[in-house]
Design a protein around this motif. Structure first.
Motif, PDB file in Angstrom:
ATOM      1  N   SER A  34      31.135  15.894  25.578  1.00 32.00           N
ATOM      2  CA  SER A  34      29.739  16.323  25.706  1.00 32.00           C
ATOM      3  C   SER A  34      29.607  17.784  25.293  1.00 32.00           C
ATOM      4  N   THR A  35      28.449  18.086  24.718  1.00 35.50           N
ATOM      5  CA  THR A  35      28.133  19.448  24.291  1.00 35.50           C
ATOM      6  C   THR A  35      26.795  19.854  24.909  1.00 35.50           C
ATOM      7  N   LYS A  36      26.737  20.979  25.568  1.00 38.77           N
ATOM      8  CA  LYS A  36      25.547  21.467  26.265  1.00 38.77           C
ATOM      9  C   LYS A  36      25.143  22.814  25.679  1.00 38.77           C
ATOM     10  N   THR A  37      23.870  22.885  25.215  1.00 35.25           N
ATOM     11  CA  THR A  37      23.333  24.128  24.651  1.00 35.25           C
ATOM     12  C   THR A  37      22.185  24.611  25.523  1.00 35.25           C
ATOM     13  N   GLU A  38      22.184  25.875  25.927  1.00 32.23           N
ATOM     14  CA  GLU A  38      21.196  26.418  26.859  1.00 32.23           C
ATOM     15  C   GLU A  38      20.669  27.748  26.328  1.00 32.23           C
ATOM     16  N   GLU A  39      19.313  27.937  26.376  1.00 31.39           N
ATOM     17  CA  GLU A  39      18.668  29.180  25.964  1.00 31.39           C
ATOM     18  C   GLU A  39      17.835  29.717  27.131  1.00 31.39           C
ATOM     19  N   LYS A  40      17.993  30.996  27.423  1.00 32.30           N
ATOM     20  CA  LYS A  40      17.262  31.644  28.506  1.00 32.30           C
ATOM     21  C   LYS A  40      16.565  32.895  27.949  1.00 32.30           C
ATOM     22  N   PHE A  41      15.247  33.059  28.325  1.00 28.86           N
ATOM     23  CA  PHE A  41      14.461  34.218  27.889  1.00 28.86           C
ATOM     24  C   PHE A  41      14.235  35.131  29.097  1.00 28.86           C
ATOM     25  N   ASP A  42      14.337  36.413  28.855  1.00 24.50           N
ATOM     26  CA  ASP A  42      14.166  37.426  29.905  1.00 24.50           C
ATOM     27  C   ASP A  42      12.937  38.278  29.548  1.00 24.50           C
ATOM     28  N   PRO A  43      11.764  38.009  30.190  1.00 26.03           N
ATOM     29  CA  PRO A  43      10.557  38.777  29.833  1.00 26.03           C
ATOM     30  C   PRO A  43      10.648  40.247  30.244  1.00 26.03           C
ATOM     31  N   ASP A  44      11.449  40.536  31.223  1.00 26.75           N
ATOM     32  CA  ASP A  44      11.553  41.931  31.651  1.00 26.75           C
ATOM     33  C   ASP A  44      12.384  42.779  30.684  1.00 26.75           C
ATOM     34  N   GLY A  45      13.171  42.169  29.956  1.00 23.76           N
ATOM     35  CA  GLY A  45      14.010  42.927  29.033  1.00 23.76           C
ATOM     36  C   GLY A  45      13.391  42.979  27.648  1.00 23.76           C
ATOM     37  N   GLN A  46      12.220  43.634  27.547  1.00 26.68           N
ATOM     38  CA  GLN A  46      11.529  43.734  26.267  1.00 26.68           C
ATOM     39  C   GLN A  46      12.078  44.906  25.455  1.00 26.68           C
ATOM     40  N   VAL A  47      12.198  44.685  24.192  1.00 28.94           N
ATOM     41  CA  VAL A  47      12.681  45.702  23.264  1.00 28.94           C
ATOM     42  C   VAL A  47      11.741  45.704  22.071  1.00 28.94           C
ATOM     43  N   ILE A  48      11.256  46.928  21.674  1.00 25.93           N
ATOM     44  CA  ILE A  48      10.356  47.045  20.524  1.00 25.93           C
ATOM     45  C   ILE A  48      11.106  46.641  19.271  1.00 25.93           C
ATOM     46  N   ARG A  49      10.564  45.668  18.612  1.00 28.19           N
ATOM     47  CA  ARG A  49      11.184  45.189  17.381  1.00 28.19           C
ATOM     48  C   ARG A  49      10.584  45.894  16.168  1.00 28.19           C
ATOM     49  N   THR A  50       9.192  45.866  16.048  1.00 28.87           N
ATOM     50  CA  THR A  50       8.489  46.574  14.954  1.00 28.87           C
ATOM     51  C   THR A  50       7.228  47.212  15.519  1.00 28.87           C
ATOM     52  N   GLN A  51       6.812  48.315  14.926  1.00 28.09           N
ATOM     53  CA  GLN A  51       5.594  49.022  15.333  1.00 28.09           C
ATOM     54  C   GLN A  51       4.868  49.499  14.070  1.00 28.09           C
ATOM     55  N   THR A  52       3.549  49.153  13.957  1.00 30.14           N
ATOM     56  CA  THR A  52       2.737  49.492  12.781  1.00 30.14           C
ATOM     57  C   THR A  52       1.457  50.197  13.241  1.00 30.14           C
ATOM     58  N   LYS A  53       1.102  51.332  12.625  1.00 33.24           N
ATOM     59  CA  LYS A  53      -0.103  52.105  12.989  1.00 33.24           C
ATOM     60  C   LYS A  53      -0.837  52.473  11.698  1.00 33.24           C
ATOM     61  N   ASN A  54      -2.163  52.100  11.612  1.00 36.55           N
ATOM     62  CA  ASN A  54      -3.007  52.351  10.437  1.00 36.55           C
ATOM     63  C   ASN A  54      -4.205  53.230  10.833  1.00 36.55           C
ATOM     64  N   ASP A  55      -4.464  54.320  10.122  1.00 35.15           N
ATOM     65  CA  ASP A  55      -5.628  55.214  10.312  1.00 35.15           C
ATOM     66  C   ASP A  55      -6.508  55.136   9.051  1.00 35.15           C
ATOM     67  N   GLU A  56      -7.850  54.854   9.234  1.00 30.04           N
ATOM     68  CA  GLU A  56      -8.796  54.755   8.118  1.00 30.04           C
ATOM     69  C   GLU A  56      -9.978  55.697   8.371  1.00 30.04           C
ATOM     70  N   ASN A  57     -10.333  56.562   7.400  1.00 36.84           N
ATOM     71  CA  ASN A  57     -11.495  57.475   7.428  1.00 36.84           C
ATOM     72  C   ASN A  57     -12.391  57.153   6.223  1.00 36.84           C
ATOM     73  N   ASN A  58     -13.700  56.818   6.457  1.00 40.14           N
ATOM     74  CA  ASN A  58     -14.681  56.487   5.421  1.00 40.14           C
ATOM     75  C   ASN A  58     -15.880  57.440   5.512  1.00 40.14           C
ATOM     76  N   ASP A  59     -16.200  58.212   4.474  1.00 40.73           N
ATOM     77  CA  ASP A  59     -17.396  59.082   4.384  1.00 40.73           C
ATOM     78  C   ASP A  59     -18.295  58.532   3.284  1.00 40.73           C
ATOM     79  N   THR A  60     -19.620  58.236   3.605  1.00 42.53           N
ATOM     80  CA  THR A  60     -20.580  57.652   2.651  1.00 42.53           C
ATOM     81  C   THR A  60     -21.888  58.464   2.696  1.00 42.53           C
ATOM     82  N   ALA A  61     -22.563  58.683   1.537  1.00 46.73           N
ATOM     83  CA  ALA A  61     -23.888  59.360   1.418  1.00 46.73           C
ATOM     84  C   ALA A  61     -24.811  58.456   0.613  1.00 46.73           C
ATOM     85  N   THR A  62     -26.049  58.198   1.110  1.00 49.64           N
ATOM     86  CA  THR A  62     -26.981  57.276   0.474  1.00 49.64           C
ATOM     87  C   THR A  62     -28.352  57.942   0.356  1.00 49.64           C
TER      88      THR A  62
END
Length: 540
Positions: free
Chosen positions: A274-302
């Motif tokens: 017999s073969t037994k495979t087990e996966e356990k997730f730990d929500p308390d042990g969070q680690v930042i994998r990727t972080q993305t930050k976008n800044d947009e400035n729009n100036d218009t005259a009509t």
């Protein structure tokens, strides 16, 4: 030369005629022993010691070896079972000479079939020759095993075609002639199968049949089939039970004595995988994998259009141009910030594989012999105390490594063993050993005893026979004559010395010759004359 030999012969005959019976027997016995020893030494020196050149050859191979020995002018002897003997000093030399000629090479044809180039043969004949050579080489190799006397191999190969048929595969059959009357061992059979399978392309060991000259057919199931798996599991279980039983029995026999205990073990082995495979997730042990930050400035005259619609609006003039330039303008500013963060949640992955062969349950049956006290008719069994039995049970449990949590059991019983058969057998063996000892001693002592008896009889005969000396005390006046009375017609007792002195005269030469030839008898004669008081002249 001839006269000297004739004189020597006459002297020997005279001496032989004057010897007594015991002296003649001694001379004959010594002569016989001397001649027998010389004959035995001559025969032993002329006898060449033979050694085994080859043994267990077939008639065909024996004929080839004998023909080669005849060509080499080497003496040989042919024994039973195809054994060929040659002089011991030529064994290794002849083996090397025969090996250079390829003799013996076993039954069949090997790869030497390709030593001679054959031009113009077809592919079918070439393939048939290769198959013959492969079969012959395999047969010779299998014949080198200790349990095999001779072997033949037959290989069946499917035809080479453009389209392959999965139902057709190579097969092989091996016929072996075993040594003795016992069948081949499983290890030898497996060795033969793997040897043949690894020598033929595409051949599996399960497709090789082995048959011996006793009519035994050894079958081998495929390891992937149900029969093959069951056979392997049964062999593994039997080996495990025997191993555990031997461990426990050796410990008990060390304590109780040889033959005083018997252990049998039954093992329930788990062959499930017999073969037994087990996966356990730990929500308390969070680690930042990727972080993305976008800044947009729009100036218009009509600009705001206030010109009325119609002709005036579409007419270009000074007034309209001024009005367009004076139109109000609307302006706006937008600022937008976007942040995206991805977190990796801790995960534990484990895979557990339970291999076959684990022990589910052990049960052991142990029987120990009762203690015996007394000897002879007063001998009687005495039971052990419960404390002693518990100690023995603990010894078995420790040796087997039992686990009560899985239901292992040990049944220990104390019973009287029936050793009468073993006792009678030991007594018979003791008697047989003593009988063989005395028979061997008598067989080795009979010839020395006969020789000693013969020596004692001969010695006793010598002692009982009176000593007869060669008479030499003759009258001095007749010493020089050829006969006893001086007439010269007979032979002297001392032989012909070639001396003819005058009667009544003894010369110095005659006395010196007689003293040198037989001093003992001359001394005896002179002593006898002196005791009698006679002089040589008086005897004359």
């Amino acid at each position: 030369m001839n006269q000297n030999l004739s004189k020597l012969g006459k002297q020997l005959m005279d001496i032989w005629g004057q010897l007594g019976a015991s002296q003649r027997i001694s001379v004959l016995a010594a002569t016989f022993v001397l001649l027998a020893g010389l004959g035995a030494a001559a025969m032993w020196s002329a006898h060449a010691e033979y050694g085994l050149l080859y043994g267990g050859l077939s008639d065909t191979e024996s004929a080839k070896v004998v023909a080669a020995l005849d060509d080499a002018k080497v003496p040989y002897k042919v024994g039973s079972g195809g054994a060929i003997m040659v002089p011991a000093d030529k064994v290794y030399t002849m083996r090397m000479q025969l090996a250079s000629k390829g003799i013996p090479q076993g039954d069949g044809v090997g790869f030497e079939i390709f030593d001679k180039p054959n031009f113009g043969i077809s592919d079918f004949v070439q393939r048939a020759n290769y198959l013959r050579a492969l079969q012959g080489e395999l047969a010779r190799t299998i014949g080198q095993l200790d349990e095999v006397s001779a072997a033949r191999v037959m290989i069946v190969l499917p035809e080479n075609r453009l389209l392959l048929d999965k139902d057709k595969f190579p097969t092989a059959s091996v016929f072996v002639k075993v040594r003795g009357s016992s069948p081949l061992s499983p290890q030898t059979i497996n060795s033969i199968r793997f040897l043949v399978a690894n020598s033929v392309e595409g051949l599996k060991a399960s497709h090789v049949a082995v048959v011996d000259n006793l009519g035994n057919t050894e079958e081998m199931s495929d390891s992937d089939s149900m029969a093959g798996v069951s056979s392997s599991q049964l062999a593994a279980r039997r080996a495990l039970e025997q191993y555990l039983a031997k461990k426990a029995q050796d410990m008990l026999e060390t304590v109780l004595g040889p033959g005083q205990a018997m252990v049998r073990v039954s093992a329930d082995v788990n062959y499930d995988t017999s073969t037994k495979t087990e996966e356990k997730f730990d929500p308390d042990g969070q680690v930042i994998r990727t972080q993305t930050k976008n800044d947009e400035n729009n100036d218009t005259a009509t600009a705001q259009n206030t010109t009325p619609t119609g002709i005036s609006g579409n007419t270009v003039g000074e007034t309209n141009g001024s009005q367009a330039s004076a139109a109000p303008v609307n302006s706006s500013k937008n600022h937008k910030t976007t942040s995206t963060i991805e977190y990796e949640i801790g995960k534990i992955t484990s895979a557990t594989t339970l291999a076959a062969g684990g022990i589910r349950r052990l049960s052991a049956a142990v029987t120990v012999a009762q203690q015996m006290q007394g000897t002879g008719e007063d001998r009687k069994p005495v039971s052990r105390t419960p404390e002693e039995l518990d100690k023995l049970r603990l010894i078995v449990s420790s040796a087997l490594g039992t686990d009560l949590s899985r239901g292992d059991t040990i049944e220990l019983a104390e019973l009287p063993f029936n050793d009468q058969f073993a006792t009678d057998l030991n007594q018979q063996l003791d008697k047989q050993v003593k009988r063989d000892f005395w028979m061997d001693l008598a067989h080795k002592s009979i010839y020395p005893a006969l020789g000693l008896v013969a020596f004692l009889i001969l010695l006793r005969t010598f002692k009982q026979t009176p000593v007869q000396e060669i008479p030499l005390g003759v009258p001095v006046g007749r010493l020089g004559y050829k006969n006893g009375n001086g007439n010269g017609n007979g032979n002297s007792r001392f032989g012909d010395h070639g001396l003819e002195p005058q009667p009544g005269v003894v010369t110095v030469d005659v006395l010196n010759r007689l003293i040198k030839e037989n001093p003992n008898n001359m001394t005896h004669a002179i002593r006898e004359w002196m005791n009698r008081g006679h002089t040589p002249n008086a005897e004359s």
